[in-house]
Design a protein around this motif. Structure first.
Motif, PDB file in Angstrom:
ATOM      1  N   THR A   1      44.152  -3.633 -33.113  1.00 16.79           N
ATOM      2  CA  THR A   1      44.014  -4.803 -33.640  1.00 16.79           C
ATOM      3  C   THR A   1      42.426  -5.190 -33.936  1.00 16.79           C
ATOM      4  O   THR A   1      42.247  -6.087 -34.521  1.00 16.79           O
ATOM      5  N   SER A   2      41.973  -4.281 -33.224  1.00 11.57           N
ATOM      6  CA  SER A   2      40.280  -4.453 -33.404  1.00 11.57           C
ATOM      7  C   SER A   2      39.727  -3.702 -34.779  1.00 11.57           C
ATOM      8  O   SER A   2      40.277  -2.706 -35.360  1.00 11.57           O
ATOM      9  N   PRO A   3      38.905  -4.681 -35.490  1.00  8.59           N
ATOM     10  CA  PRO A   3      38.477  -4.226 -36.675  1.00  8.59           C
ATOM     11  C   PRO A   3      37.545  -3.037 -36.581  1.00  8.59           C
ATOM     12  O   PRO A   3      37.362  -2.586 -37.826  1.00  8.59           O
ATOM     13  N   HIS A   4      37.089  -2.685 -35.715  1.00 12.84           N
ATOM     14  CA  HIS A   4      36.317  -1.409 -35.420  1.00 12.84           C
ATOM     15  C   HIS A   4      37.361  -0.065 -34.825  1.00 12.84           C
ATOM     16  O   HIS A   4      36.598   1.018 -34.819  1.00 12.84           O
ATOM     17  N   TYR A   5      38.364  -0.315 -34.800  1.00  8.52           N
ATOM     18  CA  TYR A   5      39.251   0.589 -34.250  1.00  8.52           C
ATOM     19  C   TYR A   5      39.328   2.003 -35.226  1.00  8.52           C
ATOM     20  O   TYR A   5      39.116   3.151 -34.853  1.00  8.52           O
ATOM     21  N   GLU A   6      39.655   1.896 -36.497  1.00 13.77           N
ATOM     22  CA  GLU A   6      39.473   3.042 -37.523  1.00 13.77           C
ATOM     23  C   GLU A   6      38.126   3.648 -37.529  1.00 13.77           C
ATOM     24  O   GLU A   6      37.819   4.964 -37.758  1.00 13.77           O
ATOM     25  N   LYS A   7      36.876   2.601 -37.535  1.00  9.93           N
ATOM     26  CA  LYS A   7      35.553   3.322 -37.330  1.00  9.93           C
ATOM     27  C   LYS A   7      35.297   4.042 -36.052  1.00  9.93           C
ATOM     28  O   LYS A   7      34.251   4.682 -36.324  1.00  9.93           O
ATOM     29  N   THR A   8      35.871   3.809 -35.132  1.00 14.43           N
ATOM     30  CA  THR A   8      35.516   4.573 -33.983  1.00 14.43           C
ATOM     31  C   THR A   8      36.064   5.914 -33.980  1.00 14.43           C
ATOM     32  O   THR A   8      37.310   6.374 -34.024  1.00 14.43           O
ATOM     33  N   LYS A   9      35.109   6.884 -33.946  1.00 16.24           N
ATOM     34  CA  LYS A   9      35.356   8.127 -34.114  1.00 16.24           C
ATOM     35  C   LYS A   9      35.084   9.150 -32.821  1.00 16.24           C
ATOM     36  O   LYS A   9      35.893  10.014 -32.555  1.00 16.24           O
ATOM     37  N   ASN A  10      34.154   8.913 -32.084  1.00 20.39           N
ATOM     38  CA  ASN A  10      33.732   9.583 -30.819  1.00 20.39           C
ATOM     39  C   ASN A  10      34.378   8.492 -29.652  1.00 20.39           C
ATOM     40  O   ASN A  10      33.785   7.481 -29.626  1.00 20.39           O
ATOM     41  N   PHE A  11      35.359   8.982 -28.928  1.00 19.73           N
ATOM     42  CA  PHE A  11      36.025   8.178 -27.954  1.00 19.73           C
ATOM     43  C   PHE A  11      36.819   9.040 -27.026  1.00 19.73           C
ATOM     44  O   PHE A  11      36.810   9.937 -27.219  1.00 19.73           O
ATOM     45  N   THR A  12      37.073   7.955 -26.153  1.00 17.99           N
ATOM     46  CA  THR A  12      38.177   8.457 -24.914  1.00 17.99           C
ATOM     47  C   THR A  12      39.385   7.781 -25.050  1.00 17.99           C
ATOM     48  O   THR A  12      39.349   6.639 -25.212  1.00 17.99           O
ATOM     49  N   PRO A  13      40.402   8.555 -25.232  1.00 13.41           N
ATOM     50  CA  PRO A  13      41.636   7.805 -25.279  1.00 13.41           C
ATOM     51  C   PRO A  13      42.268   7.034 -24.084  1.00 13.41           C
ATOM     52  O   PRO A  13      42.223   7.899 -23.264  1.00 13.41           O
ATOM     53  N   PHE A  14      42.919   6.085 -24.193  1.00 13.51           N
ATOM     54  CA  PHE A  14      43.636   5.245 -22.996  1.00 13.51           C
ATOM     55  C   PHE A  14      45.132   4.960 -23.598  1.00 13.51           C
ATOM     56  O   PHE A  14      45.172   4.424 -24.769  1.00 13.51           O
ATOM     57  N   SER A  15      45.796   4.875 -22.564  1.00  8.61           N
ATOM     58  CA  SER A  15      47.303   4.422 -23.017  1.00  8.61           C
ATOM     59  C   SER A  15      47.347   2.889 -23.241  1.00  8.61           C
ATOM     60  O   SER A  15      48.378   2.305 -23.764  1.00  8.61           O
ATOM     61  N   SER A  16      46.372   2.275 -22.629  1.00 10.68           N
ATOM     62  CA  SER A  16      46.662   0.498 -22.706  1.00 10.68           C
ATOM     63  C   SER A  16      44.973   0.123 -22.492  1.00 10.68           C
ATOM     64  O   SER A  16      44.367   0.926 -22.061  1.00 10.68           O
ATOM     65  N   MET A  17      44.965  -1.244 -23.058  1.00 14.57           N
ATOM     66  CA  MET A  17      43.612  -1.734 -22.836  1.00 14.57           C
ATOM     67  C   MET A  17      43.281  -2.082 -21.371  1.00 14.57           C
ATOM     68  O   MET A  17      42.267  -1.954 -21.099  1.00 14.57           O
ATOM     69  N   ASP A  18      44.316  -2.299 -20.505  1.00  9.14           N
ATOM     70  CA  ASP A  18      44.224  -2.608 -19.199  1.00  9.14           C
ATOM     71  C   ASP A  18      43.633  -1.350 -18.568  1.00  9.14           C
ATOM     72  O   ASP A  18      42.534  -1.461 -17.728  1.00  9.14           O
TER      73      ASP A  18
END
Length: 118
Positions: A89-106
């Motif tokens: 739901t974040s407006p920056h989700y698609e723009k975020t290319k360098n990241f660490t993935p997590f299964s939940s926001m928590d």
């Protein structure tokens, strides 16, 4: 005097960095322990990981009798290099290319991430 202040600052920063235990510890024997593992507290020589899944993907093994981690979500929560957790739901989700993935926001926030500003 400046060198002494710098040394004290760097020493304090290093101690703070090691004060908190990581979410997952991969022991020298290659076993991935999270807080639910009976050996987590006893594991002193380890490589830290954010998730069990990351640890297993690095070549680690689960403790005897432990269940395999759940499959990653189709749309993972992305923790950006700046430490902000972006879900779909974040407006920056698609723009975020360098990241660490997590299964939940928590899970992302528990790893030290911050929710995006609204």
């Amino acid at each position: 005097m400046l060198k002494k202040i710098m040394f004290l600052f760097l020493t304090a920063a290093a101690l703070t960095a090691f004060a908190a235990d990581p979410t997952v510890k991969k022991s020298d024997s290659g076993i991935c322990h999270d807080a639910s593992s009976s050996s987590y507290g006893n594991t002193k020589k380890f490589t830290p990981f954010n998730t069990i899944d990351e640890c297993v993907k690095s070549g680690g093994k689960l403790p005897a009798g432990a269940k395999a981690p759940a499959a990653a979500a189709a749309d993972p929560v992305k923790k950006s290099d700046s430490g902000i957790c972006h879900d779909k739901t974040s407006p920056h989700y698609e723009k975020t290319k360098n990241f660490t993935p997590f299964s939940s926001m928590d899970e992302c926030i528990k790893s030290g991430g911050k929710p995006p500003k609204k």
